[in-house]
Motif scaffolding. Structure first.
Motif, PDB file in Angstrom:
ATOM      1  N   LEU A   1       0.849  -1.182   0.000  1.00  0.00           N
ATOM      2  CA  LEU A   1       0.000   0.000   0.000  1.00  0.00           C
ATOM      3  C   LEU A   1       0.884   1.231   0.000  1.00  0.00           C
ATOM      4  CD1 LEU A   1      -2.928   0.944   0.165  1.00  0.00           C
ATOM      5  CD2 LEU A   1      -2.674   1.011   2.609  1.00  0.00           C
ATOM      6  N   GLU A   2       0.763   2.029  -1.020  1.00  0.00           N
ATOM      7  CA  GLU A   2       1.570   3.236  -1.104  1.00  0.00           C
ATOM      8  C   GLU A   2       0.870   4.360  -0.364  1.00  0.00           C
ATOM      9  OE1 GLU A   2       2.618   4.305  -5.051  1.00  0.00           O
ATOM     10  OE2 GLU A   2       3.218   2.271  -5.566  1.00  0.00           O
TER      11      GLU A   2
ATOM     12  N   ILE B   1     -10.293   4.391  -1.163  1.00  0.00           N
ATOM     13  CA  ILE B   1      -9.144   4.455  -2.065  1.00  0.00           C
ATOM     14  C   ILE B   1      -8.041   3.521  -1.592  1.00  0.00           C
ATOM     15  CG2 ILE B   1      -7.282   5.962  -2.881  1.00  0.00           C
ATOM     16  CD1 ILE B   1      -9.437   8.237  -2.860  1.00  0.00           C
ATOM     17  N   ALA B   2      -7.778   3.513  -0.285  1.00  0.00           N
ATOM     18  CA  ALA B   2      -6.741   2.634   0.259  1.00  0.00           C
ATOM     19  C   ALA B   2      -7.107   1.165   0.061  1.00  0.00           C
ATOM     20  CB  ALA B   2      -6.526   2.931   1.742  1.00  0.00           C
TER      21      ALA B   2
ATOM     22  N   ASP C   1      -6.532   0.307  -3.553  1.00  0.00           N
ATOM     23  CA  ASP C   1      -5.095   0.187  -3.802  1.00  0.00           C
ATOM     24  C   ASP C   1      -4.527  -1.118  -3.278  1.00  0.00           C
ATOM     25  OD1 ASP C   1      -5.015   2.606  -5.091  1.00  0.00           O
ATOM     26  OD2 ASP C   1      -4.213   3.716  -3.370  1.00  0.00           O
ATOM     27  N   SER C   2      -5.143  -1.657  -2.222  1.00  0.00           N
ATOM     28  CA  SER C   2      -4.624  -2.888  -1.626  1.00  0.00           C
ATOM     29  C   SER C   2      -5.234  -4.146  -2.242  1.00  0.00           C
ATOM     30  CB  SER C   2      -4.863  -2.884  -0.116  1.00  0.00           C
ATOM     31  OG  SER C   2      -6.236  -2.974   0.164  1.00  0.00           O
TER      32      SER C   2
ATOM     33  N   TYR D   1     -11.619  -4.982  -4.188  1.00  0.00           N
ATOM     34  CA  TYR D   1     -12.364  -4.290  -5.221  1.00  0.00           C
ATOM     35  C   TYR D   1     -13.875  -4.366  -5.059  1.00  0.00           C
ATOM     36  CZ  TYR D   1      -7.853  -4.389  -7.501  1.00  0.00           C
ATOM     37  OH  TYR D   1      -6.528  -4.228  -7.771  1.00  0.00           O
TER      38      TYR D   1
END
Length: 104
Positions: free
Chosen positions: A23-24, A58-59, A62-63, A66
């Protein structure tokens, strides 16, 4: 029989990633601006709840989460801890799933 037919399909709640997805986190937080004055308190509470739910949605995306069915309360709360926000309430968790459902 084709080889693809023999391969078991993953359940809808399982991640299909071959390896864990990192996770960025953003490099620097966005500069905060003051909210407009003169609104009822409930407006500010709802506004901040929506912002938190969007950050969490959003996190989760990103991980690799979905689908709203994959985002259980425990998953959302662990993601909140990972990105450094306070644990969300049940209402905020519900809102996260709603964002994931309607923003597809």
């Amino acid at each position: 029989m084709p080889a693809a037919a023999l391969k078991p399909k993953p359940l809808p709640t399982q991640s299909t990633a071959k390896r864990p997805v990192r996770l960025e986190t953003p490099c620097a937080p966005v500069a905060k601006r003051p909210l407009p004055a003169g609104r009822p308190r409930e407006w500010y509470v709802t506004h901040n709840r929506r912002l938190k739910a969007m950050r969490l949605a959003i996190a989760l995306l990103d991980s690799g989460v979905y689908l709203p069915d994959q985002a259980r309360d425990e998953t959302i709360r662990s993601t909140a801890e990972l990105i450094g926000v306070h644990p969300p309430s049940d209402t905020t968790c519900h809102m996260v799933r709603a964002f994931m459902r309607y923003n597809r």
